[in-house]
Write a protein that holds these residues in place. Sequence first.
Motif, PDB file in Angstrom:
ATOM      1  N   ASP A  19       0.862  -1.185   0.000  1.00 20.33           N
ATOM      2  CA  ASP A  19       0.000   0.000   0.000  1.00 20.33           C
ATOM      3  C   ASP A  19       0.897   1.233   0.000  1.00 20.33           C
ATOM      4  O   ASP A  19       1.512   1.569   1.007  1.00 20.33           O
ATOM      5  N   LEU A  20       0.961   1.894  -1.152  1.00 21.97           N
ATOM      6  CA  LEU A  20       1.860   3.043  -1.298  1.00 21.97           C
ATOM      7  C   LEU A  20       1.332   4.252  -0.522  1.00 21.97           C
ATOM      8  O   LEU A  20       0.198   4.677  -0.727  1.00 21.97           O
ATOM      9  N   ASN A  21       2.159   4.788   0.369  1.00 22.12           N
ATOM     10  CA  ASN A  21       1.786   6.005   1.086  1.00 22.12           C
ATOM     11  C   ASN A  21       2.506   7.195   0.473  1.00 22.12           C
ATOM     12  O   ASN A  21       3.727   7.309   0.569  1.00 22.12           O
ATOM     13  N   LYS A  22       1.720   8.074  -0.134  1.00 23.37           N
ATOM     14  CA  LYS A  22       2.302   9.261  -0.762  1.00 23.37           C
ATOM     15  C   LYS A  22       2.900  10.168   0.304  1.00 23.37           C
ATOM     16  O   LYS A  22       2.341  10.306   1.388  1.00 23.37           O
ATOM     17  N   GLY A  23       4.032  10.787  -0.015  1.00 20.01           N
ATOM     18  CA  GLY A  23       4.660  11.734   0.906  1.00 20.01           C
ATOM     19  C   GLY A  23       5.398  11.073   2.052  1.00 20.01           C
ATOM     20  O   GLY A  23       5.803  11.748   3.000  1.00 20.01           O
ATOM     21  N   GLU A  24       5.573   9.747   1.967  1.00 20.12           N
ATOM     22  CA  GLU A  24       6.240   9.040   3.062  1.00 20.12           C
ATOM     23  C   GLU A  24       7.349   8.128   2.542  1.00 20.12           C
ATOM     24  O   GLU A  24       7.494   7.941   1.346  1.00 20.12           O
ATOM     25  N   LEU A  25       8.078   7.557   3.504  1.00 19.80           N
ATOM     26  CA  LEU A  25       9.083   6.557   3.155  1.00 19.80           C
ATOM     27  C   LEU A  25       8.422   5.187   3.161  1.00 19.80           C
ATOM     28  O   LEU A  25       7.915   4.741   4.185  1.00 19.80           O
ATOM     29  N   ASN A  26       8.384   4.537   1.995  1.00 21.89           N
ATOM     30  CA  ASN A  26       7.814   3.202   1.869  1.00 21.89           C
ATOM     31  C   ASN A  26       8.947   2.186   1.708  1.00 21.89           C
ATOM     32  O   ASN A  26      10.007   2.523   1.200  1.00 21.89           O
ATOM     33  N   ARG A  27       8.692   0.968   2.112  1.00 29.26           N
ATOM     34  CA  ARG A  27       9.704  -0.071   1.938  1.00 29.26           C
ATOM     35  C   ARG A  27       9.154  -1.153   1.010  1.00 29.26           C
ATOM     36  O   ARG A  27       8.051  -1.637   1.208  1.00 29.26           O
ATOM     37  N   ALA A  28       9.934  -1.490  -0.002  1.00 23.36           N
ATOM     38  CA  ALA A  28       9.526  -2.546  -0.932  1.00 23.36           C
ATOM     39  C   ALA A  28       9.905  -3.894  -0.345  1.00 23.36           C
ATOM     40  O   ALA A  28      11.021  -4.067   0.139  1.00 23.36           O
TER      41      ALA A  28
ATOM     42  N   GLU B  98       7.180  14.426  -1.295  1.00 20.49           N
ATOM     43  CA  GLU B  98       8.331  13.550  -1.513  1.00 20.49           C
ATOM     44  C   GLU B  98       7.979  12.149  -1.063  1.00 20.49           C
ATOM     45  O   GLU B  98       7.747  11.903   0.111  1.00 20.49           O
ATOM     46  N   THR B  99       7.882  11.235  -2.018  1.00 15.24           N
ATOM     47  CA  THR B  99       7.551   9.851  -1.713  1.00 15.24           C
ATOM     48  C   THR B  99       8.787   8.999  -2.000  1.00 15.24           C
ATOM     49  O   THR B  99       9.341   9.073  -3.090  1.00 15.24           O
ATOM     50  N   GLU B 100       9.188   8.224  -1.001  1.00 13.24           N
ATOM     51  CA  GLU B 100      10.364   7.381  -1.192  1.00 13.24           C
ATOM     52  C   GLU B 100       9.961   5.918  -1.126  1.00 13.24           C
ATOM     53  O   GLU B 100       9.106   5.539  -0.335  1.00 13.24           O
ATOM     54  N   ASN B 102      12.161   2.565  -0.640  1.00 12.98           N
ATOM     55  CA  ASN B 102      13.469   1.950  -0.456  1.00 12.98           C
ATOM     56  C   ASN B 102      13.373   0.439  -0.574  1.00 12.98           C
ATOM     57  O   ASN B 102      12.439  -0.178  -0.072  1.00 12.98           O
TER      58      ASN B 102
END
Lengths: 305, 305
Positions: A19-28, B98-100, B102
Amino acid sequence: MIYTLTCNPSIDYFLNVHDLNKGELNRAETVTLQPGGKGVNISRVMKRFGQDSVALGFTGGFTGEWITAFLNKEDIKTDFVQIDYDSRINVKLVGKEETEINAAGPRISNNNISKLIQTMERFIEGDLLVVAGSIHKGMQLSRIFQICKEKRIKLVVDAEAELLKQALFFQPYLIKPNQQELEDFFECSFSNMNDAIPYCRKLVNMGAKNVIFSMGSSGALYANKNALYKAYVPKGEVVHTIGAGDSMVAAFLTKIQLGYSRLAAFRFSVAAGSAAAYSEELCNKQSAFDLIGQVTVTKVEEDVN
Amino acid sequence: MIYTLTCNPSIDYFLNVHDLNKGELNRAETVTLQPGGKGVNISRVMKRFGQDSVALGFTGGFTGEWITAFLNKEDIKTDFVQIDYDSRINVKLVGKEETEINAAGPRISNNNISKLIQTMERFIEGDLLVVAGSIHKGMQLSRIFQICKEKRIKLVVDAEAELLKQALFFQPYLIKPNQQELEDFFECSFSNMNDAIPYCRKLVNMGAKNVIFSMGSSGALYANKNALYKAYVPKGEVVHTIGAGDSMVAAFLTKIQLGYSRLAAFRFSVAAGSAAAYSEELCNKQSAFDLIGQVTVTKVEEDVN
């Protein structure tokens, strides 16, 4: 030999993000790299069916080297023109939704294009060229099509409407428009397969020797100067449709090269397209064969009007 | 020689997407590739200040080769252990938000770690090791710290609280916690610089020879066994804070190597951190010098309680 042309091969970088969170750090959770581009896909699927080809186009930098190495490892021949910029990386976020971020392709100089034309000058009668995907603006398409005509190279075009228009004048061996491309071509819109029938016939009258039209789960059409056929696709759950059209082209061409009838080739192409749509990957030989029994093809009689 | 250790160097892939549409195909206007990882950043900023270093860590595949080539092109020495997997690519979407995304780092084997330890066995007295960023679980940190102690290598740690705890026992030359790390370390929370003062003093008492604590626009603290100083940061508009802390470490170490006082080094590090935060890139020599006149440092007297 069959040649596939991809102006802008890419690395497709798939990241699994639930679940992609815009404006945040996501981890794949997991990531994979795949070569991308329609011509490249067609070469890869043909190889799985046992058909050799040479992938042409423009690649550059460390990403271009990766694409070439990947294809060579799959025993696919490449003859890319080396450019001074990195081949692009496209980002594919896979999860609850599929979000794609495509990069613009690198700059291709006139000198690069001349080198491609030089490669094509070495084509010989009986060769086949597949022009697939987006085409660089300065590509001297008429020069390329002229070479095919002069050298009696079969031309296959799987690309946007504008390019189809230019190609028809040179009587392409095969074109494979999808719904968007056919609508753009004729500036019309349609909601079911039957709407598309007269337009496929028109494309044949305008010069296309074989037309495959695909409309996802609604089915597919095949037209040549003698007849028009309709295929009902096997039932299944669509995973993603990237590469489904490319699998159809690869399947059709492989069967033709093996001497099968155009109708048999069409039938196999519908199975291959479905197999690709119903899996996470491009189709392979087994997945296409598993579905071919479920492909029904019927002849469409001439409209009575 | 100064060595920086980054367990998991990355390619940071910046894509300019004005407004990201989830579940759709987006097109990036421009893209850039940068090497990523705290140790790598510190090496790059030190080089801009004229300070040589050797970047250590684990890199692999075509992405690892790119990272090494990029650093070598900037005249930064590298001595990475080669691993069998591709170094990761992190996606940074720059736009309205800013969406990251990683990726997890590649697998690092015990054999890889042994090779790193072997490199460290060649350290000599007077060398300095910067351990920065996330650390691989199997990293044998106590072995690494022990080597530093035995060989009288100055140890700098810019990493999460858990690693700081392990490092303090070995009397690190410098640690640079940020707010999150300091709160995690002492299991507390605070809302302004003054709250952090006693904790920085505690870190000195627990073994750290120099402590730099940064709290973004609220300022920074510097503590050693003799005194504690507070810095007010120059005013400016934050563009992005990636690499701001790394710029601080790089600036401090460079000035110390040049023989400046620790106070002068702290002052320069605050300017460098601000310069990085106020630009799209890591700081450079000029941007840090442009701000240093605006950095005010005051001594904080012992709390009277």
